[in-house]
Write a protein that holds these residues in place. Structure first.
Motif, PDB file in Angstrom:
ATOM      1  N   LEU A  80       0.857  -1.170   0.000  1.00  0.00           N
ATOM      2  CA  LEU A  80       0.000   0.000   0.000  1.00  0.00           C
ATOM      3  C   LEU A  80       0.900   1.229   0.000  1.00  0.00           C
ATOM      4  O   LEU A  80       1.765   1.373   0.875  1.00  0.00           O
ATOM      5  CB  LEU A  80      -0.927   0.020   1.212  1.00  0.00           C
ATOM      6  N   ILE A  81       0.707   2.090  -0.986  1.00  0.00           N
ATOM      7  CA  ILE A  81       1.584   3.238  -1.189  1.00  0.00           C
ATOM      8  C   ILE A  81       0.738   4.501  -1.142  1.00  0.00           C
ATOM      9  O   ILE A  81      -0.291   4.603  -1.829  1.00  0.00           O
ATOM     10  CB  ILE A  81       2.312   3.127  -2.539  1.00  0.00           C
ATOM     11  N   GLY A  82       1.134   5.458  -0.320  1.00  0.00           N
ATOM     12  CA  GLY A  82       0.344   6.671  -0.189  1.00  0.00           C
ATOM     13  C   GLY A  82       1.110   7.775   0.496  1.00  0.00           C
ATOM     14  O   GLY A  82       2.345   7.761   0.567  1.00  0.00           O
ATOM     15  N   LEU A  83       0.353   8.750   1.001  1.00  0.00           N
ATOM     16  CA  LEU A  83       0.921   9.913   1.677  1.00  0.00           C
ATOM     17  C   LEU A  83       0.396   9.993   3.102  1.00  0.00           C
ATOM     18  O   LEU A  83      -0.799   9.787   3.341  1.00  0.00           O
ATOM     19  CB  LEU A  83       0.556  11.201   0.933  1.00  0.00           C
ATOM     20  N   GLU A  84       1.285  10.289   4.035  1.00  0.00           N
ATOM     21  CA  GLU A  84       0.935  10.504   5.436  1.00  0.00           C
ATOM     22  C   GLU A  84       1.382  11.909   5.795  1.00  0.00           C
ATOM     23  O   GLU A  84       2.587  12.191   5.829  1.00  0.00           O
ATOM     24  CB  GLU A  84       1.618   9.473   6.338  1.00  0.00           C
ATOM     25  N   ASN A  85       0.422  12.806   6.014  1.00  0.00           N
ATOM     26  CA  ASN A  85       0.734  14.217   6.287  1.00  0.00           C
ATOM     27  C   ASN A  85       1.611  14.820   5.193  1.00  0.00           C
ATOM     28  O   ASN A  85       2.477  15.652   5.458  1.00  0.00           O
ATOM     29  CB  ASN A  85       1.407  14.361   7.652  1.00  0.00           C
ATOM     30  N   GLY A  86       1.378  14.384   3.957  1.00  0.00           N
ATOM     31  CA  GLY A  86       2.096  14.926   2.818  1.00  0.00           C
ATOM     32  C   GLY A  86       3.387  14.224   2.469  1.00  0.00           C
ATOM     33  O   GLY A  86       4.015  14.543   1.459  1.00  0.00           O
ATOM     34  N   TYR A 143       4.797   7.149   1.987  1.00  0.00           N
ATOM     35  CA  TYR A 143       5.039   5.976   2.822  1.00  0.00           C
ATOM     36  C   TYR A 143       4.718   4.716   2.031  1.00  0.00           C
ATOM     37  O   TYR A 143       4.000   4.740   1.030  1.00  0.00           O
ATOM     38  CB  TYR A 143       4.210   6.013   4.112  1.00  0.00           C
ATOM     39  N   VAL A 144       5.275   3.599   2.488  1.00  0.00           N
ATOM     40  CA  VAL A 144       5.016   2.288   1.898  1.00  0.00           C
ATOM     41  C   VAL A 144       4.731   1.306   3.024  1.00  0.00           C
ATOM     42  O   VAL A 144       5.523   1.190   3.967  1.00  0.00           O
ATOM     43  CB  VAL A 144       6.225   1.778   1.068  1.00  0.00           C
ATOM     44  N   SER A 145       3.595   0.621   2.943  1.00  0.00           N
ATOM     45  CA  SER A 145       3.283  -0.485   3.842  1.00  0.00           C
ATOM     46  C   SER A 145       3.314  -1.778   3.040  1.00  0.00           C
ATOM     47  O   SER A 145       3.063  -1.775   1.826  1.00  0.00           O
ATOM     48  CB  SER A 145       1.902  -0.305   4.480  1.00  0.00           C
ATOM     49  N   ALA A 146       3.594  -2.886   3.700  1.00  0.00           N
ATOM     50  CA  ALA A 146       3.672  -4.174   3.013  1.00  0.00           C
ATOM     51  C   ALA A 146       3.036  -5.257   3.866  1.00  0.00           C
ATOM     52  O   ALA A 146       2.990  -5.164   5.100  1.00  0.00           O
ATOM     53  CB  ALA A 146       5.126  -4.535   2.695  1.00  0.00           C
ATOM     54  N   ALA A 147       2.546  -6.300   3.196  1.00  0.00           N
ATOM     55  CA  ALA A 147       1.970  -7.465   3.871  1.00  0.00           C
ATOM     56  C   ALA A 147       2.198  -8.684   2.998  1.00  0.00           C
ATOM     57  O   ALA A 147       2.334  -8.577   1.771  1.00  0.00           O
ATOM     58  CB  ALA A 147       0.474  -7.275   4.134  1.00  0.00           C
ATOM     59  N   GLN A 148       2.233  -9.839   3.641  1.00  0.00           N
ATOM     60  CA  GLN A 148       2.277 -11.082   2.888  1.00  0.00           C
ATOM     61  C   GLN A 148       0.939 -11.271   2.185  1.00  0.00           C
ATOM     62  O   GLN A 148      -0.116 -10.983   2.740  1.00  0.00           O
ATOM     63  CB  GLN A 148       2.548 -12.263   3.828  1.00  0.00           C
ATOM     64  N   ALA A 175       8.841   8.700   4.713  1.00  0.00           N
ATOM     65  CA  ALA A 175       9.645   9.911   4.606  1.00  0.00           C
ATOM     66  C   ALA A 175       9.284  10.862   5.741  1.00  0.00           C
ATOM     67  O   ALA A 175       8.143  10.884   6.208  1.00  0.00           O
ATOM     68  CB  ALA A 175       9.426  10.580   3.255  1.00  0.00           C
ATOM     69  N   ALA A 176      10.250  11.632   6.182  1.00  0.00           N
ATOM     70  CA  ALA A 176      10.025  12.565   7.284  1.00  0.00           C
ATOM     71  C   ALA A 176      10.449  13.982   6.956  1.00  0.00           C
ATOM     72  O   ALA A 176      10.175  14.900   7.714  1.00  0.00           O
ATOM     73  CB  ALA A 176      10.778  12.090   8.533  1.00  0.00           C
TER      74      ALA A 176
END
Length: 476
Positions: free
Chosen positions: A408-414, A417-422, A434-435
């Motif tokens: 899942l690829i998106g934006l967090e507060n602009g 970010y990348v999340s992953a799952a099996q 990113a920060a």
């Protein structure tokens, strides 16, 4: 052209994720500012109506949503090149643009076409977010294909007939243009805008063009004919010489063919992990049920390399094209999360997103909205299992898969970010966040050969705002 390696961006890597799914360290490897002039509708939303007399305003008002760049099927990777489509701002400009970034040389070349965004029903002072620019590359002959700026137009839409000779917008390049040198890549490589793919076909009332490649390196276009609650998906194939006729996935005006109601569909047809697959929600022409927009997760796949036949449900049950009744394809109803919703009050409008892993684990996400409340929904099925599981605990973003891993690829507060799952699980872990660096408002991403390409609009002001390309190594 500004080219920056954002080495100062810091990342938070959750190492525990590396144990639960097949992922490595995600690294930003390149960042390019494409332009400061990406078109954006910075004004107010107006009621979608035939607004020929709508007065001009200081900002760029719009009919549906403020986003037009980047949007839709706007990014593709081919060899050493990243292709990106966008509209040029500000409001007074609005030209169709194609940028090609050479990852080997670091060169960015942008082509400006003559066509300008026509706006809602040909009113240039009301932006139209449906009118995206799709880009496709055919590996057979290295041609570039563009479809753009359409929302069910035809000789009588708008009613005043001002688009009767300009309702379908297509351009194709010369053969070899996709891999032309940076010095040769220019507007001269493209033929003129035309109203057809193949002469003699009907190209009226079309929306949402997307290009796809099958296992034989043939280029396909998927597009919708009709409206929101009476529409069908159609496909055509380019074989390196010409386009085929369209063939239908589902039928238009289903009520005339034995179904109780007309219906449209919102989702996608795409070639994924070797098969053409369909994932969508339906929008039925019913005004008395609880659904205002969209209901039901639906899925099917084809064993035919072109998707003309051999279609099956997720249970392996055969279905024939064109689909008249979508019920056999339905496997879950997100609207059940609101059992007591009053008539015409439930929204599932953010667009069903889905992916299928290499081993055929299936994942669907969307959110169900009612009276200001939103519930995220994730329906997933591990390969070999018969039924879907459902969770309302899922991070946001665009859904992708590589091998047996789902992202899942998106934006967090602009920040990206990348999340992953099996595959086949709901065990999400943040593997990149990113920060620092630019703050973004929206973007479109694709994954090719272990790299993530993210085309984004930076937070800015006005009807012309900066757009960027970020490239990440997923560590696969």
């Amino acid at each position: 052209m500004t080219r920056l390696l954002l080495k100062t961006i810091t990342t938070t890597l959750v190492c525990a994720a590396l144990c639960s799914c097949n992922v490595g360290k995600v690294e930003l490897i390149d960042s390019v500012k494409i332009s400061d002039l990406g078109l954006y509708f910075d004004g107010q939303k107006v009621k979608p109506k035939d607004g020929f007399d709508y007065p001009d305003s200081p900002k760029y008002d719009y009919a549906y949503g403020p986003r037009i760049t980047p949007h839709g099927d706007c990014i593709e990777v081919y060899g050493d090149y990243v292709f990106m489509t966008w509209y040029k701002g500000p409001e007074a400009v609005r030209n169709v643009m194609l940028s090609r970034y050479n990852m080997k040389t670091g060169s960015l070349v942008t082509v400006e076409f003559d066509h300008r965004h026509t706006g809602f029903v040909n009113n240039p002072h009301i932006g139209e977010s449906h009118n995206t620019i799709a880009v496709g590359i055919c590996p057979i002959d290295d041609t570039i294909h563009l479809l753009y700026d359409m929302h069910a137009y035809g000789p009588t839409k708008p009613l005043n007939g001002t688009l009767s000779n300009d309702y379908f917008r297509y351009q194709i390049s010369e053969k070899g243009a996709a891999v032309a040198s940076d010095e040769q890549f220019s507007k001269q490589l493209f033929g003129p805008k035309r109203l057809y793919l193949k002469k003699g076909e009907d190209y009226t009332h079309l929306t949402y063009p997307y290009f796809h490649i099958n296992e034989k390196d043939e280029l396909f276009v998927r597009i919708r004919r009709g409206g929101h609650n009476n529409g069908k998906y159609m496909l055509a194939k380019y074989d390196g010489e010409s386009w085929s006729d369209f063939w239908d996935f589902n039928i238009l005006s289903a009520s005339e063919h034995g179904h109780p109601h007309d219906w449209g569909l919102y989702g996608d047809l795409k070639f994924e992990n070797g098969k053409l697959r369909a994932g969508f929600e339906t929008r039925l022409a019913i005004e008395t049920d609880k659904y205002k927009y969209n209901n039901g997760f639906h899925y099917a796949y084809s064993n035919d390399p072109e998707g003309r036949g051999e279609w099956f449900t997720h249970k392996g049950e055969p279905v024939a094209l064109p689909i008249i009744d979508p019920t056999p394809l339905k496997f879950y109803e997100p609207g059940d999360l609101y059992p007591d919703a009053e008539p015409n009050s439930l929204y599932l409008t953010q667009g069903t997103d889905w992916t299928v892993t290499e081993d055929d684990s299936i994942h669907f996400i969307n959110d169900a909205r009612h009276n200001g409340k939103s519930i995220d929904v994730h329906a997933y099925k591990k390969a070999g299992e018969k039924e879907f599981k459902v969770s309302t605990e899922v991070p946001g973003g665009q859904l992708y898969s590589v091998g047996s891993t789902v992202y899942l690829i998106g934006l967090e507060n602009g920040y990206p970010y990348v999340s992953a799952a099996q595959g086949g699980t709901n065990d999400w872990k943040v593997i990149y966040q990113a920060a620092e660096g630019p703050l973004f408002k929206h973007g479109n991403a694709i994954i090719r050969d272990g790299k993530l390409y993210y085309f984004l609009m930076e937070n800015g002001e006005g009807s012309a705002q900066p757009i960027h390309l970020l490239i990440y190594d997923l560590g696969l």
